[in-house]
Enzyme design. Structure first.
Site, short mmCIF file in Angstrom:
data_model
loop_
_atom_site.label_atom_id
_atom_site.label_comp_id
_atom_site.label_asym_id
_atom_site.label_seq_id
_atom_site.Cartn_x
_atom_site.Cartn_y
_atom_site.Cartn_z
N ASP A 16 17.60 -0.25 -45.85
CA ASP A 16 16.44 -0.02 -46.71
C ASP A 16 16.81 -0.44 -48.13
OD1 ASP A 16 13.85 0.79 -47.48
OD2 ASP A 16 14.56 2.75 -48.10
N SER A 17 15.79 -0.76 -48.91
CA SER A 17 16.03 -1.13 -50.31
C SER A 17 16.48 0.09 -51.11
CB SER A 17 14.77 -1.72 -50.92
OG SER A 17 13.71 -0.79 -50.85
N TYR A 48 11.87 -2.95 -53.86
CA TYR A 48 11.48 -4.25 -53.30
C TYR A 48 9.96 -4.44 -53.34
CZ TYR A 48 16.05 -5.38 -51.11
OH TYR A 48 17.35 -5.71 -50.87
N GLY A 49 9.23 -3.34 -53.42
CA GLY A 49 7.78 -3.38 -53.25
C GLY A 49 7.03 -4.28 -54.22
N CYS A 79 12.42 -0.39 -43.77
CA CYS A 79 11.77 -0.66 -45.05
C CYS A 79 10.53 -1.46 -44.73
CB CYS A 79 12.72 -1.46 -45.95
SG CYS A 79 11.99 -2.08 -47.48
N ASN A 80 9.36 -0.96 -45.13
CA ASN A 80 8.12 -1.65 -44.82
C ASN A 80 8.01 -2.99 -45.55
OD1 ASN A 80 5.96 0.09 -43.19
ND2 ASN A 80 7.31 1.45 -44.31
N THR A 81 8.48 -3.02 -46.81
CA THR A 81 8.39 -4.27 -47.57
C THR A 81 9.25 -5.35 -46.93
OG1 THR A 81 8.02 -3.01 -49.61
CG2 THR A 81 8.65 -5.30 -49.85
N GLU A 164 11.68 9.47 -55.49
CA GLU A 164 13.07 9.20 -55.88
C GLU A 164 13.50 10.04 -57.08
OE1 GLU A 164 14.36 5.15 -55.79
OE2 GLU A 164 14.16 5.20 -53.61
N THR A 199 8.44 4.33 -46.15
CA THR A 199 9.33 5.35 -45.59
C THR A 199 9.61 6.51 -46.55
OG1 THR A 199 11.22 3.97 -46.26
CG2 THR A 199 10.45 3.76 -43.98
N HIS A 200 9.23 6.35 -47.83
CA HIS A 200 9.37 7.47 -48.77
C HIS A 200 8.28 8.53 -48.57
CE1 HIS A 200 11.96 4.70 -50.97
NE2 HIS A 200 12.27 5.65 -51.82
#
Length: 280
Positions: A16-17, A48-49, A79-81, A164, A199-200
């Site tokens: 993941d980023s 990354y988004g 990571c979706n992005t 975060e 994912t957050h």
């Protein structure tokens, strides 16, 4: 000169980023506790988004190659992005040259596959980062399987920073959560299912449920990705034999080890040791 990749069995890589992929890792470890995992967070270059397709692809490929070098034969882009902007290119263009026997899987397809049996109204909403929404990946993948489902998306740029910075349960989060849910419902009042396409976002579930109209089902990705991986390994015994099973998990980051440990505590209920790496 490319590094020689090991042919011996190794851990499953989870990338993941940042930290959000830890929500996916947690679910995977609950479903498949016997396997070994390496979690790589590219925390030095997150988020990354908001980045371009080209940069997300470049960074994701670097991370995948790092996990391959560390012995992984299978890597999950948690990571979706990265799944939206890099997965297809890596699968089609890079894996045949790197090693045609290695695999990279994403989080979007398993989530999408679950939707058909959940929505009754055939109207689905997606809450995600700007990068994932702008990529159009969710409508594209949903329409491949379910052409009759109407999909509406809403970008939530403040939600990742809230998580975060551990503000996901604070009164300050209320405004941003309420605003984006209301925006999404205004786009389509018939929505009965909402995908959390980042994912957050599971850490914001308490707030999301607080402002969500009654009768709407929220789909969080972790359980679907975990079950999909379990099914994949069962259907591909040749890959399963290349995954070590000692119940161990290693954490690596491109940022400070201390910072990763402190921030990861919001996602994990365990003490962890972290190693810093450089990926390029």
């Amino acid at each position: 000169m490319e590094k020689e990749l090991s042919k011996t069995a190794g851990a499953i890589g989870v990338f993941d980023s940042g930290y959000g992929g830890l929500t996916i890792l947690n679910q995977i470890r609950q479903v498949l506790p016997e396997y070994d995992y390496i979690y790589l967070g590219d925390n030095a270059r997150t988020p990354y988004g908001t980045r371009s397709f080209e940069i997300v692809y470049e960074f994701t490929l670097q991370a995948v190659n790092k996990l391959f070098e560390m012995g992984c034969h299978l890597v999950i882009l948690a990571c979706n992005t990265a799944s939206a902007k890099a997965l297809r290119s890596i699968q089609i263009n890079d894996l045949p040259n790197i090693d045609p026997n290695r695999r990279v899987l994403g989080v979007i397809r398993p989530t999408v596959e679950s939707i058909g049996s959940i929505t009754q109204s055939k109207h689905v909403g997606v809450l995600a980062t700007s990068g994932t929404i702008n990529s159009g990946s969710y409508p594209l993948e949903i329409h491949k399987l379910y052409p009759d489902i109407v999909v509406s998306g809403e970008a939530c740029p403040m939600w990742v920073p809230l998580v975060e910075n551990k503000e996901y349960d604070s009164p300050g989060a209320d405004y941003f959560v309420k605003k984006h849910i209301e925006n999404l419902i205004k786009k389509d009042t018939e929505i009965d299912t909402i995908i959390l396409g980042c994912t957050h976002y599971p850490l914001l579930l308490t707030k999301i449920n607080q402002f969500l109209p009654k009768g709407i089902t929220v789909v969080s990705q972790g359980e679907y990705v975990a079950e999909s991986l379990k099914s994949y390994l069962r259907r591909h015994p040749e890959m399963d034999t290349l995954c070590t099973k000692n119940g161990k998990c290693k954490f690596i980051t491109t940022e400070s080890e201390t910072k990763f440990s402190e921030s990861a505590s919001a996602f994990l209920n365990e003490e962890i040791s972290v190693e810093k790496v450089v990926i390029e």
